[in-house]
Design a protein around this motif. Sequence first.
Motif, PDB file in Angstrom:
ATOM      1  N   MET A   1       0.844  -1.195   0.000  1.00 23.32           N
ATOM      2  CA  MET A   1       0.000   0.000   0.000  1.00 23.32           C
ATOM      3  C   MET A   1       0.882   1.249   0.000  1.00 23.32           C
ATOM      4  O   MET A   1       1.880   1.303   0.721  1.00 23.32           O
ATOM      5  CB  MET A   1      -0.917   0.006   1.233  1.00 23.32           C
ATOM      6  N   GLU A   2       0.503   2.237  -0.827  1.00 17.45           N
ATOM      7  CA  GLU A   2       1.266   3.482  -0.867  1.00 17.45           C
ATOM      8  C   GLU A   2       1.248   4.172   0.490  1.00 17.45           C
ATOM      9  O   GLU A   2       0.294   4.048   1.266  1.00 17.45           O
ATOM     10  CB  GLU A   2       0.683   4.414  -1.931  1.00 17.45           C
ATOM     11  N   ARG A   3       2.329   4.953   0.742  1.00 15.73           N
ATOM     12  CA  ARG A   3       2.491   5.575   2.054  1.00 15.73           C
ATOM     13  C   ARG A   3       1.322   6.489   2.398  1.00 15.73           C
ATOM     14  O   ARG A   3       0.813   6.470   3.509  1.00 15.73           O
ATOM     15  CB  ARG A   3       3.809   6.365   2.073  1.00 15.73           C
ATOM     16  N   TRP A   4       0.863   7.298   1.425  1.00 15.70           N
ATOM     17  CA  TRP A   4      -0.214   8.241   1.720  1.00 15.70           C
ATOM     18  C   TRP A   4      -1.519   7.504   2.039  1.00 15.70           C
ATOM     19  O   TRP A   4      -2.329   7.973   2.846  1.00 15.70           O
ATOM     20  CB  TRP A   4      -0.408   9.223   0.568  1.00 15.70           C
ATOM     21  N   LYS A   5      -1.718   6.349   1.418  1.00 13.41           N
ATOM     22  CA  LYS A   5      -2.905   5.557   1.705  1.00 13.41           C
ATOM     23  C   LYS A   5      -2.842   4.953   3.105  1.00 13.41           C
ATOM     24  O   LYS A   5      -3.868   4.849   3.793  1.00 13.41           O
ATOM     25  CB  LYS A   5      -3.063   4.458   0.662  1.00 13.41           C
ATOM     26  N   GLN A   6      -1.646   4.554   3.548  1.00 13.87           N
ATOM     27  CA  GLN A   6      -1.480   4.043   4.908  1.00 13.87           C
ATOM     28  C   GLN A   6      -1.823   5.122   5.935  1.00 13.87           C
ATOM     29  O   GLN A   6      -2.553   4.864   6.911  1.00 13.87           O
ATOM     30  CB  GLN A   6      -0.049   3.567   5.116  1.00 13.87           C
ATOM     31  N   ILE A   7      -1.298   6.340   5.689  1.00 11.28           N
ATOM     32  CA  ILE A   7      -1.585   7.449   6.606  1.00 11.28           C
ATOM     33  C   ILE A   7      -3.082   7.767   6.594  1.00 11.28           C
ATOM     34  O   ILE A   7      -3.695   8.000   7.647  1.00 11.28           O
ATOM     35  CB  ILE A   7      -0.762   8.688   6.213  1.00 11.28           C
TER      36      ILE A   7
END
Length: 434
Positions: free
Chosen positions: A1-7
Motif C-alpha cells: 500500500m502506498e504511504r499516503w494511503k497508509q496514513i
Amino acid sequence: MERWKQISLILCILGFLKEFRPSEPFVFQFLTGPSHNLTVDQVVQDVFPIGTYSYVAQLVVVFLVTDYFRYKPIIVLAGLAGTVVWCMFVWTRSLRALQVMEIFYGTYMAADIAYWTYIYAKVDKKYYQKVTSHIRSATQAGRFLAATTSQAVIYFQLTGYLGLNVISLAAQIITTLWAFLLPSVPASMYFHREIAPTDEELNLNDKTTQPQNTPSAFRNAVTLLWDHFRCAYTNFTVIRYSLWYSLAVCLYYQITSYVQALWSEVAGSDTMLWNGAVEAVLTLMASIAAFSAGFVPQRLLQLNATLLSLSAIAIVQGVGLLIATVTHNLIVSYAGYIVFGILHMFTITLISAEIAKNISDDSFALIFGINTLLGLVLQTLLTLAIVDSGGWLALDVRGQFTVYSYSFMVMGVTFGLFLMLEVCTRRRLAGSNR
C-alpha cells in the motif's frame, strides 16, 4: 500500500473512533437524571457555559503549540483529554467536578485542530483532496454509528445513560492508544518549515528538504503568520465570507450545545426521546448536503448570487429553528432542527470553499482557525449575555432559542440589504462614468 494511503487509513480509523461517542445525544438527560440529579438551570447556566469559555481560551494557544510540537503530541493530548472527560462523566457526581470536567472538554475540542491539520503537513499536496474526503467520511460514519447505537440502546433498554458514557469512555481510550500509531511529522507549517537544500548539500547527494530549525525560526514563523493573515484579510471577499462563517459557527455551536435542553422542555418528562435517531438522520442528510454543495455550477457561485442565496437560506434556517422552539410537538421540533442542520452544512461547505479559493494553500489552518476563534468569541459573548446564570438576561431555554432564531433571520436580512445597497451603488457609479 502506498504511504499516503497508509496514513489516510490510520487517520480514518482515528477519526471514526474519536467521533464514536454514543453518550452525546443524551448528555442532557444523563446530567439531569438520577446519576447526577442536576437541575435544568444548573446544566444550562452553570455547566455547559464553562466548556464554551474553556474552548475559546485554549484555541489560540493550542493552534500555536500544535504547529510547534508537530501535531502528533497534540492529537494524543486530545485523546487523553477525552479520556479524562468521560472518566469524570462516569465517576464524578458534584456540580464542581462537572465544571472542572468542562475545562478538560474545552481542551478536547481545541486540540481537535491538530487532527485536521496533520494531513496537510504529512501528505503531499496532490493527495489533499482525496485524504480530506476520506477522513471527513470516516468522522461522519463515526457520528452516524454513535447516534444509531445510542438510540438503539435506549429504545431496547440494553443499558441506561451511564452505560452509554462507559462506551464513549472505552472509545476514547482506544482512540488515544491508536493515536500513537500516527507517523511523526518532521516539519510543520510555521515553526518547523522545510527549507530547500543548499548547493553544498546537493553536492553531497542530499536531495531532500530539511526542517528549518535555527535560532531565527521563531521570528520567521511570526513573519509568515503575519503575511498569511494580512494577505487573507485585505481581500474583501475573504472578509465578507469569513464574517458569515464566524457568525454561522457561533450560532451553530450554541444551538447544538443546548438543543437537548429544548427538546426536554418540549417533550416533558413522560415522552420517549428520539435524540439519537434525529442525530443519525441529520448526520446522514447533512453529509449528502455537503457532498451536493460540491456540484453547484460555478456560474451560480458568482459573489452576488451566492450571498443572495445565503441570505435567503439564513432566513429559512431562522424560521425552521423558530418553529422548533415555539412548538409543543416533539416531532415538529425535531423536524425544524433537522432542516436547520442540513442547511447549515450546505452553506458552511459553500462558504469554506469560497474562502479557500481566495487564500494561499499554506494558510488554510490559520485562516479557518481565526474564523472559528472569532465565532467562539461571539459564542462566549452570547453565552455570557443570555445563558450564564450571572449574565445580563439569563433566559430560559425557549427564550434562548428564540434569540438564536431571530439572529439567523436578522443576519440573512442584513447581508441581503447590504448586498442590494452595494449593487445599487455600483450601478449608479457605472451610470455616472458613462
